[in-house]
Design a protein around this motif. Structure first.
Motif, PDB file in Angstrom:
ATOM      1  N   MET A   1       7.461   1.156   9.397  1.00 24.11           N
ATOM      2  CA  MET A   1       7.431  -0.086  10.134  1.00 24.11           C
ATOM      3  C   MET A   1       6.167  -0.860   9.767  1.00 24.11           C
ATOM      4  O   MET A   1       5.138  -0.291   9.477  1.00 24.11           O
ATOM      5  N   SER A   2       6.301  -2.148   9.839  1.00 24.79           N
ATOM      6  CA  SER A   2       5.173  -3.016   9.520  1.00 24.79           C
ATOM      7  C   SER A   2       5.135  -4.168  10.509  1.00 24.79           C
ATOM      8  O   SER A   2       6.083  -4.394  11.264  1.00 24.79           O
ATOM      9  N   TYR A   3       4.044  -4.886  10.474  1.00 23.10           N
ATOM     10  CA  TYR A   3       3.893  -6.094  11.280  1.00 23.10           C
ATOM     11  C   TYR A   3       4.021  -7.259  10.322  1.00 23.10           C
ATOM     12  O   TYR A   3       3.179  -7.436   9.447  1.00 23.10           O
ATOM     13  N   ASP A   4       5.081  -8.045  10.468  1.00 22.76           N
ATOM     14  CA  ASP A   4       5.438  -9.046   9.472  1.00 22.76           C
ATOM     15  C   ASP A   4       5.140 -10.460   9.946  1.00 22.76           C
ATOM     16  O   ASP A   4       5.470 -10.835  11.082  1.00 22.76           O
ATOM     17  N   LEU A   5       4.549 -11.228   9.043  1.00 25.11           N
ATOM     18  CA  LEU A   5       4.222 -12.630   9.278  1.00 25.11           C
ATOM     19  C   LEU A   5       4.637 -13.431   8.052  1.00 25.11           C
ATOM     20  O   LEU A   5       4.751 -12.875   6.957  1.00 25.11           O
ATOM     21  N   MET A   6       4.829 -14.723   8.236  1.00 24.56           N
ATOM     22  CA  MET A   6       5.229 -15.557   7.110  1.00 24.56           C
ATOM     23  C   MET A   6       4.481 -16.886   7.163  1.00 24.56           C
ATOM     24  O   MET A   6       4.306 -17.469   8.227  1.00 24.56           O
ATOM     25  N   ALA A   7       4.061 -17.342   5.995  1.00 27.21           N
ATOM     26  CA  ALA A   7       3.549 -18.699   5.816  1.00 27.21           C
ATOM     27  C   ALA A   7       4.603 -19.448   5.016  1.00 27.21           C
ATOM     28  O   ALA A   7       5.317 -18.853   4.207  1.00 27.21           O
TER      29      ALA A   7
ATOM     30  N   ALA B   1     -12.914   4.506   1.282  1.00 27.69           N
ATOM     31  CA  ALA B   1     -13.686   3.716   2.247  1.00 27.69           C
ATOM     32  C   ALA B   1     -12.968   3.585   3.597  1.00 27.69           C
ATOM     33  O   ALA B   1     -13.535   3.052   4.548  1.00 27.69           O
ATOM     34  N   GLY B   2     -11.726   4.051   3.653  1.00 29.60           N
ATOM     35  CA  GLY B   2     -10.971   3.950   4.893  1.00 29.60           C
ATOM     36  C   GLY B   2     -10.425   2.551   5.153  1.00 29.60           C
ATOM     37  O   GLY B   2     -10.113   2.206   6.294  1.00 29.60           O
ATOM     38  N   THR B   3     -10.299   1.761   4.106  1.00 26.49           N
ATOM     39  CA  THR B   3      -9.790   0.391   4.270  1.00 26.49           C
ATOM     40  C   THR B   3      -8.414   0.206   3.642  1.00 26.49           C
ATOM     41  O   THR B   3      -7.941  -0.923   3.532  1.00 26.49           O
ATOM     42  N   ASP B   4      -7.763   1.293   3.255  1.00 28.40           N
ATOM     43  CA  ASP B   4      -6.448   1.179   2.627  1.00 28.40           C
ATOM     44  C   ASP B   4      -5.391   0.646   3.600  1.00 28.40           C
ATOM     45  O   ASP B   4      -4.355   0.151   3.175  1.00 28.40           O
ATOM     46  N   ASN B   5      -5.662   0.651   4.911  1.00 27.67           N
ATOM     47  CA  ASN B   5      -4.722   0.072   5.874  1.00 27.67           C
ATOM     48  C   ASN B   5      -4.680  -1.452   5.768  1.00 27.67           C
ATOM     49  O   ASN B   5      -3.810  -2.093   6.337  1.00 27.67           O
ATOM     50  N   ARG B   6      -5.580  -2.052   5.012  1.00 27.99           N
ATOM     51  CA  ARG B   6      -5.594  -3.498   4.803  1.00 27.99           C
ATOM     52  C   ARG B   6      -4.682  -3.914   3.646  1.00 27.99           C
ATOM     53  O   ARG B   6      -4.399  -5.097   3.486  1.00 27.99           O
TER      54      ARG B   6
ATOM     55  N   VAL C   1       7.677 -19.746   0.496  1.00 28.64           N
ATOM     56  CA  VAL C   1       7.271 -18.805   1.549  1.00 28.64           C
ATOM     57  C   VAL C   1       6.386 -17.686   1.001  1.00 28.64           C
ATOM     58  O   VAL C   1       6.493 -17.304  -0.164  1.00 28.64           O
ATOM     59  N   ILE C   2       5.546 -17.190   1.888  1.00 29.29           N
ATOM     60  CA  ILE C   2       4.815 -15.948   1.668  1.00 29.29           C
ATOM     61  C   ILE C   2       5.163 -15.047   2.838  1.00 29.29           C
ATOM     62  O   ILE C   2       4.877 -15.373   3.991  1.00 29.29           O
ATOM     63  N   TYR C   3       5.825 -13.949   2.549  1.00 31.03           N
ATOM     64  CA  TYR C   3       6.187 -12.968   3.565  1.00 31.03           C
ATOM     65  C   TYR C   3       5.209 -11.814   3.412  1.00 31.03           C
ATOM     66  O   TYR C   3       5.087 -11.243   2.331  1.00 31.03           O
ATOM     67  N   ALA C   4       4.497 -11.494   4.472  1.00 35.75           N
ATOM     68  CA  ALA C   4       3.468 -10.462   4.407  1.00 35.75           C
ATOM     69  C   ALA C   4       3.766  -9.362   5.415  1.00 35.75           C
ATOM     70  O   ALA C   4       3.966  -9.636   6.601  1.00 35.75           O
ATOM     71  N   ALA C   5       3.807  -8.128   4.938  1.00 32.49           N
ATOM     72  CA  ALA C   5       4.055  -6.957   5.786  1.00 32.49           C
ATOM     73  C   ALA C   5       2.750  -6.179   5.885  1.00 32.49           C
ATOM     74  O   ALA C   5       2.299  -5.572   4.908  1.00 32.49           O
ATOM     75  N   PHE C   6       2.152  -6.211   7.068  1.00 34.39           N
ATOM     76  CA  PHE C   6       0.854  -5.585   7.321  1.00 34.39           C
ATOM     77  C   PHE C   6       1.029  -4.244   8.023  1.00 34.39           C
ATOM     78  O   PHE C   6       2.042  -4.018   8.705  1.00 34.39           O
ATOM     79  N   ALA C   7       0.021  -3.393   7.921  1.00 38.47           N
ATOM     80  CA  ALA C   7      -0.010  -2.175   8.721  1.00 38.47           C
ATOM     81  C   ALA C   7      -0.220  -2.572  10.184  1.00 38.47           C
ATOM     82  O   ALA C   7      -0.944  -3.531  10.478  1.00 38.47           O
ATOM     83  N   TYR C   8       0.417  -1.857  11.107  1.00 37.18           N
ATOM     84  CA  TYR C   8       0.260  -2.165  12.528  1.00 37.18           C
ATOM     85  C   TYR C   8      -1.196  -2.051  12.981  1.00 37.18           C
ATOM     86  O   TYR C   8      -1.611  -2.753  13.907  1.00 37.18           O
TER      87      TYR C   8
ATOM     88  N   VAL D   1      -3.724  -3.229  11.727  1.00 39.24           N
ATOM     89  CA  VAL D   1      -4.472  -4.477  11.503  1.00 39.24           C
ATOM     90  C   VAL D   1      -3.680  -5.696  11.990  1.00 39.24           C
ATOM     91  O   VAL D   1      -3.998  -6.832  11.641  1.00 39.24           O
ATOM     92  N   ALA D   2      -2.658  -5.468  12.811  1.00 43.50           N
ATOM     93  CA  ALA D   2      -1.751  -6.542  13.218  1.00 43.50           C
ATOM     94  C   ALA D   2      -2.469  -7.704  13.890  1.00 43.50           C
ATOM     95  O   ALA D   2      -2.243  -8.870  13.535  1.00 43.50           O
ATOM     96  N   GLU D   3      -3.322  -7.424  14.847  1.00 43.70           N
ATOM     97  CA  GLU D   3      -4.000  -8.502  15.565  1.00 43.70           C
ATOM     98  C   GLU D   3      -4.898  -9.313  14.637  1.00 43.70           C
ATOM     99  O   GLU D   3      -4.894 -10.545  14.654  1.00 43.70           O
ATOM    100  N   GLU D   4      -5.643  -8.616  13.803  1.00 47.59           N
ATOM    101  CA  GLU D   4      -6.531  -9.291  12.848  1.00 47.59           C
ATOM    102  C   GLU D   4      -5.724 -10.089  11.819  1.00 47.59           C
ATOM    103  O   GLU D   4      -6.084 -11.217  11.468  1.00 47.59           O
TER     104      GLU D   4
END
Length: 129
Positions: free
Chosen positions: A1-7, A73-78, A88-95, A97-100
Motif C-alpha cells: 500500500m502507498s499514499y498516492d497524490l497527483m499533480a 541513512a534510514g531515508t529509503d522510505n522517501r 499528470v504526475i502520479y506519485a506513490a509515497f510510503a505511508y 512520509v504521507a503527511e510530509e
C-alpha cells in the motif's frame, strides 16, 4: 500500500468534481504512447514541479549505490514511485512520509501553478491554482 497524490496541468482537467474524476480515471489508464518514467514528456510546469519534488522524494528507480546509501541513512522510505504522463504526475509515497509528502506536493503545486489531487482520500482535495 502507498499514499498516492497527483499533480496535473489545470488546463487539461475539468474543474467540476464528477467530470474531474472521469478525467482522472482516463489518465490512470496510462494509454499515452511513451514510457511513464521519462520526465521529458511532462509539460514545462510539471517538469519544474517534478524536479523540485524529486529532490525531497527521489524516484525509486535510482542507481544501486544511491539506494544503498539511502537505506544505510534510514531515508529509503522517501523513495517514491512516479508515473509521468504528459499532463499528470502520479506519485506513490510510503505511508511513513504521507503527511510530509502531502504538504510538499501541495505547496509545490501552488508554487508551480499546477493542480493537486489527494488520490488516497475518499473525498480527496482537488486544488486548482
Amino acid at each position: 500500500m502507498s499514499y498516492d497524490l497527483m499533480a496535473f496541468e489545470t488546463f487539461k482537467a475539468p474543474q467540476e468534481r464528477a467530470a474531474f474524476m472521469e478525467w482522472y480515471e482516463q489518465q490512470v489508464q496510462w494509454s499515452e504512447d511513451h514510457a511513464y518514467n521519462d520526465p521529458s514528456v511532462l509539460s514545462e510546469a510539471l517538469q519544474r514541479f517534478y524536479s523540485e519534488l524529486s529532490e525531497q522524494f527521489p524516484n525509486m528507480n535510482v542507481e544501486d549505490e544511491i539506494f544503498e546509501a539511502m537505506e544505510e541513512a534510514g531515508t529509503d522510505n522517501r523513495l517514491t514511485d512516479y508515473s509521468l504522463g504528459s499532463s499528470v504526475i502520479y506519485a506513490a509515497f510510503a505511508y511513513s512520509v504521507a503527511e510530509e509528502a502531502y504538504m510538499a506536493m501541495r505547496e509545490l503545486a501552488i508554487k508551480h501553478k499546477v493542480g493537486f489531487f489527494d488520490v488516497s482520500s475518499n473525498e480527496g482535495d482537488i486544488i486548482f491554482p
